[in-house]
Design a protein around this motif. Structure first.
Motif: not given
Length: 129
Positions: A122-124, A108, A120, A47, A106, A45
């Motif tokens: 993740s872009y937030l 994902d 995964l 980011m 987000f 995971w």
């Protein structure tokens, strides 16, 4: 709560998309076991630029990040699938420790392997209060 449009035709939904929806439901319920059941043992995971976690133990520690309290409210707006990649867009709301709510959008990217999440990304993006 997951947007009902994503759940309308569960009979027609792919195994990969169902896993992603189950994963999101697990976060909304604060159900670690449900979340972890959606992952491969060697899950990654990340980011980009913020964190990189490898394995279920590291993933589990990030589920309830120390900077936040309570359960988030995640809403999936759209999912797109191509081969073993599922992209989910949506919103997340939550509460920071010490007060203050946050609202974010987000995107994902789920890399799937045999119906489980292997990676995964993740872009937030936080929205202004």
């Amino acid at each position: 709560m997951i947007v009902t449009a994503c759940r309308e035709n569960l009979n027609d939904i792919s195994r990969n998309k169902k896993t992603v929806l189950d994963y999101m439901d697990g976060f909304n319920a604060g159900d670690h076991q449900k979340i972890l059941s959606c992952l491969t043992d060697d899950v990654v995971w990340e980011m980009p630029g913020v964190y990189y976690h490898s394995g279920k133990v590291a993933f589990d520690k990030e589920i309830e990040n120390d900077a936040f309290e309570g359960k988030p409210t995640i809403k999936v707006i759209r999912m797109v699938e191509e081969l073993d990649i599922v992209i989910a867009e949506g919103t997340v709301q939550g509460k920071r420790k010490g007060g203050g709510a946050f609202n974010a959008f987000f995107c994902d990217v789920f890399h799937m392997n045999n119906g489980k999440i292997k990676k995964l990304s993740s872009y937030l993006m936080f929205s202004r209060p």
